[in-house]
Design an enzyme around this catalytic site. Structure first.
Site, short mmCIF file in Angstrom:
data_model
loop_
_atom_site.label_atom_id
_atom_site.label_comp_id
_atom_site.label_asym_id
_atom_site.label_seq_id
_atom_site.Cartn_x
_atom_site.Cartn_y
_atom_site.Cartn_z
N GLY A 21 0.82 -1.21 0.00
CA GLY A 21 0.00 0.00 0.00
C GLY A 21 0.86 1.26 0.00
N ARG A 25 7.36 1.82 0.81
CA ARG A 25 7.64 0.37 0.91
C ARG A 25 7.99 -0.19 -0.46
NH1 ARG A 25 4.86 -1.29 5.85
NH2 ARG A 25 6.52 -0.79 7.33
N ARG A 44 1.49 10.87 -8.94
CA ARG A 44 0.86 10.90 -7.61
C ARG A 44 1.71 10.23 -6.53
NH1 ARG A 44 -5.11 11.71 -7.53
NH2 ARG A 44 -5.60 12.37 -9.61
N ARG A 88 -0.38 -8.79 -3.36
CA ARG A 88 -0.41 -7.73 -2.34
C ARG A 88 0.44 -8.15 -1.16
NH1 ARG A 88 -1.81 -4.19 1.25
NH2 ARG A 88 -3.12 -4.67 3.04
N SER A 91 0.08 -5.00 5.73
CA SER A 91 -0.13 -5.27 7.16
C SER A 91 -1.62 -5.41 7.42
CB SER A 91 0.46 -4.14 8.00
OG SER A 91 -0.17 -2.93 7.65
N ASP A 205 -1.32 -5.14 14.03
CA ASP A 205 -2.20 -4.73 15.13
C ASP A 205 -3.00 -5.95 15.60
OD1 ASP A 205 -2.07 -1.59 14.76
OD2 ASP A 205 -2.37 -2.47 12.78
N ARG A 218 7.98 -3.66 12.61
CA ARG A 218 7.12 -3.56 11.43
C ARG A 218 7.98 -3.75 10.17
NH1 ARG A 218 1.80 -0.49 10.85
NH2 ARG A 218 1.71 -0.53 13.09
N1 HPA Z 1 -7.72 -2.19 10.02
C1 HPA Z 1 -7.61 -2.12 8.70
N2 HPA Z 1 -6.46 -2.25 8.08
C2 HPA Z 1 -5.36 -2.45 8.82
C3 HPA Z 1 -5.40 -2.53 10.20
C4 HPA Z 1 -6.65 -2.39 10.83
O1 HPA Z 1 -6.76 -2.44 12.06
N3 HPA Z 1 -4.13 -2.71 10.65
C5 HPA Z 1 -3.34 -2.76 9.57
N4 HPA Z 1 -4.07 -2.60 8.45
#
Ligand code: HPA
Length: 244
Positions: A21, A25, A44, A88, A91, A205, A218
């Site tokens: 994304g 990265r 962009r 893809r 995270s 997370d 990370r």
């Molecule tokens: N929500 C959506 N996308 C994410 C999250 C999350 O908590 N953590 C990392 N990508």
């Protein structure tokens, strides 16, 4: 021919594209993993690079966040630049209490609250799934690296800040592993245009316990996941993963 969102010329992108994304990265992946790197897009700031990984031509493009952004880039990669394998790398937030930080997840399927695949599929619920061959070789690559992977459904959310407090429990109750924001869109694009796609994620997370990985962790776990994705692509192409 360049598109509204990509300035690359025909042939600038390989038929295999990694899709983080975050555009920074994308640059990090190209610098760390690719040889003979060329910078092929900056429109962009969606940074795109092409090079080789152990002799295999490969590109990387930052998609931005969310299904709409990722759908624009992946549609143009497939329809205008001939991309055939989309992976893809990103995270996610784990919704199962047993899934620890830094766990690696392969998105077998992607649920979503987005409407994009219903639009594609006559208003009905389309089962957005990964390509089995890419899934199988990613598992093989992880095994060769001694990394445990978790396979199952992920959820591609339209809202990062979702007001529905019960959502994590709803997902967990249906066996979904984690939430992220792009996979269902990328799988839908691949299905619509006859490409193959996979999503590889690391847990940044833990949404049940509230834990989060540190910035250093990370980066390190992101690198491990990218190595699995690239080795899986090598295996899928019938190339050896060791020794090049
Ligand atoms: N929500 C959506 N996308 C994410 C999250 C999350 O908590 N953590 C990392 N990508």
């Amino acid at each position: 021919m360049p598109t509204p969102h990509l300035s690359a010329e025909p042939g600038d992108f390989a038929d295999t594209v990694l899709l983080p994304g975050d555009p920074l990265r994308a640059r990090h992946i190209a610098e760390r993993c690719f040889e003979d790197v060329q910078h092929v897009n900056a429109v962009r700031n969606a940074l795109g690079f092409t090079g080789t990984y152990r002799g295999m031509p490969v590109s990387v493009l930052g998609t931005g966040m969310g299904i709409p952004s990722a759908s624009i880039y992946t549609t143009e990669l497939v329809t205008q630049y001939g991309a055939k394998r989309l992976v893809r790398v990103g995270s996610c937030g784990a919704v199962q209490p047993g899934l620890g930080l830094r766990s690696v997840i392969l998105g077998v399927g992607a649920c979503t609250d987005s409407n994009v695949n219903r639009v594609r599929y006559g208003g009905m619920d389309f089962a957005a799934t990964a390509d089995f061959g890419l899934l199988r070789t990613a598992v093989e690559a992880a095994e060769q690296r001694g990394v445990e992977v978790h396979l199952g459904n992920v959820h591609s959310s339209d809202l990062f800040y979702d007001p529905r407090d019960e959502l994590v429990a709803t997902m967990a109750g249906m066996g979904v592993l984690a939430v992220e924001m792009e996979a269902a869109g990328i799988y839908g694009v691949a299905a619509e245009h006859g490409a193959r796609a996979l999503t590889v994620l690391t847990v940044s997370d833990q949404l049940v316990t509230g834990e989060r990985v540190s910035a250093d962790d990370r980066q390190r776990t992101f690198d491990d996941m990218v190595d699995i994705a690239l080795d899986g692509l090598l295996l899928d192409a019938g190339r050896p993963v060791a020794g090049g």
